[in-house]
Motif scaffolding. Structure first.
Motif, PDB file in Angstrom:
ATOM      1  N   GLN A 156     -15.947   2.800 -12.737  1.00  0.00           N
ATOM      2  CA  GLN A 156     -14.542   3.173 -12.575  1.00  0.00           C
ATOM      3  C   GLN A 156     -14.008   2.705 -11.225  1.00  0.00           C
ATOM      4  O   GLN A 156     -12.862   2.248 -11.123  1.00  0.00           O
ATOM      5  N   GLY A 157     -14.838   2.787 -10.189  1.00  0.00           N
ATOM      6  CA  GLY A 157     -14.415   2.311  -8.876  1.00  0.00           C
ATOM      7  C   GLY A 157     -14.126   0.821  -8.881  1.00  0.00           C
ATOM      8  O   GLY A 157     -13.180   0.347  -8.247  1.00  0.00           O
ATOM      9  N   ARG A 158     -14.932   0.072  -9.626  1.00  0.00           N
ATOM     10  CA  ARG A 158     -14.711  -1.368  -9.729  1.00  0.00           C
ATOM     11  C   ARG A 158     -13.404  -1.670 -10.450  1.00  0.00           C
ATOM     12  O   ARG A 158     -12.669  -2.598 -10.083  1.00  0.00           O
ATOM     13  N   VAL A 159     -13.108  -0.883 -11.488  1.00  0.00           N
ATOM     14  CA  VAL A 159     -11.844  -1.055 -12.210  1.00  0.00           C
ATOM     15  C   VAL A 159     -10.664  -0.751 -11.288  1.00  0.00           C
ATOM     16  O   VAL A 159      -9.677  -1.487 -11.258  1.00  0.00           O
ATOM     17  N   ILE A 160     -10.778   0.331 -10.510  1.00  0.00           N
ATOM     18  CA  ILE A 160      -9.704   0.693  -9.585  1.00  0.00           C
ATOM     19  C   ILE A 160      -9.486  -0.397  -8.549  1.00  0.00           C
ATOM     20  O   ILE A 160      -8.353  -0.811  -8.273  1.00  0.00           O
ATOM     21  N   GLN A 161     -10.572  -0.889  -7.964  1.00  0.00           N
ATOM     22  CA  GLN A 161     -10.455  -1.948  -6.960  1.00  0.00           C
ATOM     23  C   GLN A 161      -9.837  -3.206  -7.554  1.00  0.00           C
ATOM     24  O   GLN A 161      -9.053  -3.902  -6.908  1.00  0.00           O
ATOM     25  N   PHE A 162     -10.189  -3.496  -8.793  1.00  0.00           N
ATOM     26  CA  PHE A 162      -9.631  -4.655  -9.483  1.00  0.00           C
ATOM     27  C   PHE A 162      -8.125  -4.505  -9.661  1.00  0.00           C
ATOM     28  O   PHE A 162      -7.352  -5.443  -9.398  1.00  0.00           O
ATOM     29  N   LEU A 163      -7.676  -3.335 -10.081  1.00  0.00           N
ATOM     30  CA  LEU A 163      -6.243  -3.088 -10.258  1.00  0.00           C
ATOM     31  C   LEU A 163      -5.496  -3.193  -8.929  1.00  0.00           C
ATOM     32  O   LEU A 163      -4.401  -3.759  -8.854  1.00  0.00           O
ATOM     33  N   LEU A 164      -6.097  -2.672  -7.870  1.00  0.00           N
ATOM     34  CA  LEU A 164      -5.471  -2.749  -6.551  1.00  0.00           C
ATOM     35  C   LEU A 164      -5.378  -4.197  -6.069  1.00  0.00           C
ATOM     36  O   LEU A 164      -4.394  -4.603  -5.451  1.00  0.00           O
ATOM     37  N   SER A 165      -6.406  -4.973  -6.373  1.00  0.00           N
ATOM     38  CA  SER A 165      -6.390  -6.384  -5.990  1.00  0.00           C
ATOM     39  C   SER A 165      -5.281  -7.135  -6.734  1.00  0.00           C
ATOM     40  O   SER A 165      -4.591  -7.981  -6.160  1.00  0.00           O
ATOM     41  N   LEU A 166      -5.123  -6.834  -8.027  1.00  0.00           N
ATOM     42  CA  LEU A 166      -4.044  -7.460  -8.798  1.00  0.00           C
ATOM     43  C   LEU A 166      -2.680  -7.081  -8.228  1.00  0.00           C
ATOM     44  O   LEU A 166      -1.758  -7.899  -8.205  1.00  0.00           O
ATOM     45  N   ALA A 167      -2.568  -5.841  -7.760  1.00  0.00           N
ATOM     46  CA  ALA A 167      -1.288  -5.379  -7.220  1.00  0.00           C
ATOM     47  C   ALA A 167      -0.897  -6.150  -5.967  1.00  0.00           C
ATOM     48  O   ALA A 167       0.295  -6.332  -5.691  1.00  0.00           O
ATOM     49  N   GLU A 168      -1.884  -6.627  -5.202  1.00  0.00           N
ATOM     50  CA  GLU A 168      -1.590  -7.384  -3.987  1.00  0.00           C
ATOM     51  C   GLU A 168      -0.848  -8.676  -4.306  1.00  0.00           C
ATOM     52  O   GLU A 168       0.086  -9.057  -3.611  1.00  0.00           O
ATOM     53  N   ARG A 169      -1.308  -9.378  -5.319  1.00  0.00           N
ATOM     54  CA  ARG A 169      -0.757 -10.702  -5.615  1.00  0.00           C
ATOM     55  C   ARG A 169       0.202 -10.703  -6.801  1.00  0.00           C
ATOM     56  O   ARG A 169       1.083 -11.544  -6.880  1.00  0.00           O
ATOM     57  N   ASN A 170       0.044  -9.749  -7.697  1.00  0.00           N
ATOM     58  CA  ASN A 170       0.847  -9.734  -8.923  1.00  0.00           C
ATOM     59  C   ASN A 170       1.557  -8.405  -9.122  1.00  0.00           C
ATOM     60  O   ASN A 170       1.799  -8.000 -10.253  1.00  0.00           O
ATOM     61  N   GLY A 171       1.873  -7.746  -8.020  1.00  0.00           N
ATOM     62  CA  GLY A 171       2.551  -6.463  -8.130  1.00  0.00           C
ATOM     63  C   GLY A 171       3.997  -6.518  -7.676  1.00  0.00           C
ATOM     64  O   GLY A 171       4.309  -7.160  -6.676  1.00  0.00           O
ATOM     65  N   VAL A 172       4.870  -5.855  -8.420  1.00  0.00           N
ATOM     66  CA  VAL A 172       6.290  -5.759  -8.068  1.00  0.00           C
ATOM     67  C   VAL A 172       6.641  -4.281  -7.948  1.00  0.00           C
ATOM     68  O   VAL A 172       6.414  -3.501  -8.886  1.00  0.00           O
ATOM     69  N   GLN A 173       7.178  -3.882  -6.800  1.00  0.00           N
ATOM     70  CA  GLN A 173       7.547  -2.485  -6.595  1.00  0.00           C
ATOM     71  C   GLN A 173       8.795  -2.142  -7.390  1.00  0.00           C
ATOM     72  O   GLN A 173       9.834  -2.796  -7.256  1.00  0.00           O
ATOM     73  N   GLU A 174       8.680  -1.133  -8.241  1.00  0.00           N
ATOM     74  CA  GLU A 174       9.815  -0.657  -9.020  1.00  0.00           C
ATOM     75  C   GLU A 174       9.920   0.852  -8.868  1.00  0.00           C
ATOM     76  O   GLU A 174       9.091   1.471  -8.180  1.00  0.00           O
ATOM     77  N   GLU A 175      10.909   1.442  -9.495  1.00  0.00           N
ATOM     78  CA  GLU A 175      11.128   2.880  -9.358  1.00  0.00           C
ATOM     79  C   GLU A 175       9.927   3.679  -9.876  1.00  0.00           C
ATOM     80  O   GLU A 175       9.552   4.702  -9.303  1.00  0.00           O
ATOM     81  N   GLU A 176       9.318   3.210 -10.947  1.00  0.00           N
ATOM     82  CA  GLU A 176       8.182   3.922 -11.533  1.00  0.00           C
ATOM     83  C   GLU A 176       6.880   3.717 -10.759  1.00  0.00           C
ATOM     84  O   GLU A 176       5.921   4.458 -10.934  1.00  0.00           O
ATOM     85  N   GLY A 177       6.842   2.697  -9.914  1.00  0.00           N
ATOM     86  CA  GLY A 177       5.610   2.376  -9.197  1.00  0.00           C
ATOM     87  C   GLY A 177       5.447   0.868  -9.102  1.00  0.00           C
ATOM     88  O   GLY A 177       6.428   0.118  -9.201  1.00  0.00           O
ATOM     89  N   ILE A 178       4.217   0.408  -8.934  1.00  0.00           N
ATOM     90  CA  ILE A 178       3.946  -1.025  -8.841  1.00  0.00           C
ATOM     91  C   ILE A 178       3.630  -1.557 -10.232  1.00  0.00           C
ATOM     92  O   ILE A 178       2.666  -1.128 -10.865  1.00  0.00           O
ATOM     93  N   ARG A 179       4.461  -2.494 -10.695  1.00  0.00           N
ATOM     94  CA  ARG A 179       4.241  -3.107 -12.007  1.00  0.00           C
ATOM     95  C   ARG A 179       3.430  -4.380 -11.827  1.00  0.00           C
ATOM     96  O   ARG A 179       3.768  -5.230 -11.016  1.00  0.00           O
ATOM     97  N   LEU A 180       2.334  -4.496 -12.591  1.00  0.00           N
ATOM     98  CA  LEU A 180       1.526  -5.704 -12.561  1.00  0.00           C
ATOM     99  C   LEU A 180       2.191  -6.738 -13.451  1.00  0.00           C
ATOM    100  O   LEU A 180       2.365  -6.513 -14.653  1.00  0.00           O
ATOM    101  N   THR A 181       2.573  -7.859 -12.880  1.00  0.00           N
ATOM    102  CA  THR A 181       3.318  -8.868 -13.624  1.00  0.00           C
ATOM    103  C   THR A 181       2.417  -9.740 -14.488  1.00  0.00           C
ATOM    104  O   THR A 181       2.899 -10.466 -15.348  1.00  0.00           O
ATOM    105  N   ILE A 182       1.120  -9.674 -14.275  1.00  0.00           N
ATOM    106  CA  ILE A 182       0.196 -10.455 -15.078  1.00  0.00           C
ATOM    107  C   ILE A 182      -0.229  -9.635 -16.292  1.00  0.00           C
ATOM    108  O   ILE A 182      -0.543  -8.443 -16.188  1.00  0.00           O
TER     109      ILE A 182
END
Length: 233
Positions: A156-182
């Motif tokens: 689960q930690g690896r999945v979380i880190q993976f999502l956070l990494s995607l948010a760095e390069r493929n994340g857009v801040q919106e009202e609901e939170g960070i949307r992963l564009t990929i």
């Protein structure tokens, strides 16, 4: 919201708007000068493991997946490359055959530069050599994170880190939170993480129940990045 500065610009020393007579933003133009741009569809295999390293790709736009395929058919994605970066330069510099496979993860616009031309242009351009050093350092950083993640984190930690990494390069801040564009399938996440496909939806469901992950249409949203990061502590 301010436009995010490209990672290579973030790494550039403030005094290096140019190097010698070469403007920093024109360095890739020096590499691709005289070659025609191609547009290729998603799924295009640029090279396979064991192929000769006879060319370098400059990825003008799109995404390229670099992966390792075992003899038993298991696949592990090492990293995803994006706009404004070169692909397959390592083996061209050091010699030998391709160690990994490169596949277009989306429609890509590329330039193909023969290995010998690539080496000559790098030798003739300190600015180009410095940019390639940045690219190499960034790839090394990504692979180091993967090594640490796989060595010390739970699934689960690896999945979380993976999502956070995607948010760095493929994340857009919106009202609901960070949307992963990929767009991301469970199988693609499993290939990146080196875990079973069934483990991915289980982890996603756990995060969703905790209010740390949502899905809207085909996109995932991270409602509270800080809370998600806290799960790694």
């Amino acid at each position: 919201m301010e436009q995010e500065t490209a990672w290579e610009k973030q790494w550039m020393p403030q005094h290096l708007s140019s190097l010698g007579n070469e403007p920093w933003d024109a360095v890739w133009d020096r590499l691709t000068d005289g070659f025609c741009r191609e547009t290729v569809p998603a799924g295009t295999v640029f090279y396979q493991q064991g192929d000769p390293a006879d060319e370098v790709l400059y990825l003008q736009s799109g995404q390229v997946r670099v992966e390792c395929v075992h003899s038993d058919g298991k696949k592990r994605v090492l990293y995803l490359l994006f706009d404004g970066i070169v692909v397959g330069e390592d083996e061209c510099i050091y010699g030998g055959v391709r160690e990994f496979r490169a596949v277009a993860a989306s429609e890509c616009r590329i330039f193909r530069i023969p290995a010998e031309v690539f080496k000559r242009r790098v030798e003739a351009s300190p600015a180009l050599a410095l940019k390639l050093f940045q690219v190499s350092a960034r790839k090394s950083q990504v692979l180091s994170r993967v090594l640490v993640r796989d060595s010390f984190l739970s699934v689960q930690g690896r999945v979380i880190q993976f999502l956070l990494s995607l948010a760095e390069r493929n994340g857009v801040q919106e009202e609901e939170g960070i949307r992963l564009t990929i767009r991301l399938t469970h199988q693609e996440a499993a290939d990146f993480l080196g875990i079973s496909r069934v483990a991915v939806p289980q982890c996603f469901q756990t995060l969703a129940k905790a209010g740390l992950l949502r899905k809207r249409e085909h996109c995932y949203i991270l409602p509270d990045r800080a809370a998600l990061e806290a799960q790694l502590e």
